[in-house]
Enzyme design. Sequence first.
Site, PDB file in Angstrom:
ATOM      1  N   VAL A  44       0.843  -1.200   0.000  1.00 50.25           N
ATOM      2  CA  VAL A  44       0.000   0.000   0.000  1.00 50.25           C
ATOM      3  C   VAL A  44       0.876   1.247   0.000  1.00 50.25           C
ATOM      4  CG1 VAL A  44      -1.790   1.260   1.258  1.00 50.25           C
ATOM      5  CG2 VAL A  44      -1.891  -1.236   1.115  1.00 50.25           C
TER       6      VAL A  44
ATOM      7  N   PHE B 166       1.971   1.969  -3.462  1.00 48.32           N
ATOM      8  CA  PHE B 166       0.876   2.568  -4.239  1.00 48.32           C
ATOM      9  C   PHE B 166       0.831   4.076  -4.004  1.00 48.32           C
ATOM     10  CE2 PHE B 166      -3.578   4.057  -4.104  1.00 48.32           C
ATOM     11  CZ  PHE B 166      -3.927   3.883  -5.444  1.00 48.32           C
ATOM     12  N   TYR B 167       0.820   4.497  -2.744  1.00 49.91           N
ATOM     13  CA  TYR B 167       0.752   5.924  -2.431  1.00 49.91           C
ATOM     14  C   TYR B 167       2.006   6.662  -2.900  1.00 49.91           C
ATOM     15  CZ  TYR B 167      -3.507   5.310   0.287  1.00 49.91           C
ATOM     16  OH  TYR B 167      -4.792   5.048   0.671  1.00 49.91           O
ATOM     17  N   ARG B 168       3.145   6.034  -2.797  1.00 49.15           N
ATOM     18  CA  ARG B 168       4.399   6.669  -3.219  1.00 49.15           C
ATOM     19  C   ARG B 168       4.352   7.043  -4.706  1.00 49.15           C
ATOM     20  NH1 ARG B 168       7.631   3.483  -0.511  1.00 49.15           N
ATOM     21  NH2 ARG B 168       7.789   4.897   1.241  1.00 49.15           N
TER      22      ARG B 168
ATOM     23  N   PHE C 197       2.053   8.256  -6.256  1.00 49.91           N
ATOM     24  CA  PHE C 197       1.263   9.469  -6.431  1.00 49.91           C
ATOM     25  C   PHE C 197       1.795  10.640  -5.614  1.00 49.91           C
ATOM     26  CE2 PHE C 197      -1.405   5.889  -7.537  1.00 49.91           C
ATOM     27  CZ  PHE C 197      -1.810   6.264  -8.808  1.00 49.91           C
TER      28      PHE C 197
END
Length: 171
Positions: free
Chosen positions: A136, A139-141, A143
Site C-alpha cells: 500500500v 501505491f501511495y508513493r 502518487f
Amino acid sequence: MARLSPPRQLIEEDNRQAFDCGRDSMNEWFRRHAWRNQQLGVSRSTVICDAQTGEIAGYVTLAMGHIEREYLPKASQRNRPENIPIFLLGQLAVDRRFQKTGVARSLLFYALKTSVRVAKEVGCVGVLTHPLDDEVRAFYRRFGFEDLPYDRRRSMMVRIKDLERNGFGED
C-alpha cells in the site's frame, strides 16, 4: 468489465455488507462505521459503484485533521504552528471483483482533487494517510506521498502545493 458510476457520497441504502476487499479490518470498518461516521460528520465516504447492479466497487474516506509539527521533515518545521492542518485519507479499499481495474486510482484522484479544491477555501498543508503495509505504501508513493520521518505510525503525506503543481487543482 462492469461500467462504473462516477464517485458519489455513500448513502444509507448502499449495500455495505456485500463489500469484500480481502482485508477483514477494512471490510468491517466499512460495514460498521462508514455510515455512522458520515451521520456524525466525522468523515465522508465516497463510493464508486457498478452502474448496472449498484454494487460498491470501492470507497475512499476523507476527514479533516492535524499533525504535530515535530513529525514533519526538519526543513518543513520552520515557522509553522504546533498543529498543522491536514486532510486525512483514512480508508481506501476496492472490492475483490473490481481490483486491478483502476478503481483505486480513480478514488485516490477524487480524494486528492477534492482536497485541493477545499484547500483553496480552508487552510490545509497536505493529505495524510496511514498505509497498512509496504504494498500500500508503494501505491501511495507512486502518487507523490512521502514518508513522515519522525512519525512512529509511519504516516505518509503529499503536500497540497505539490498536488497543485501536478495539475490536481485544475478541472
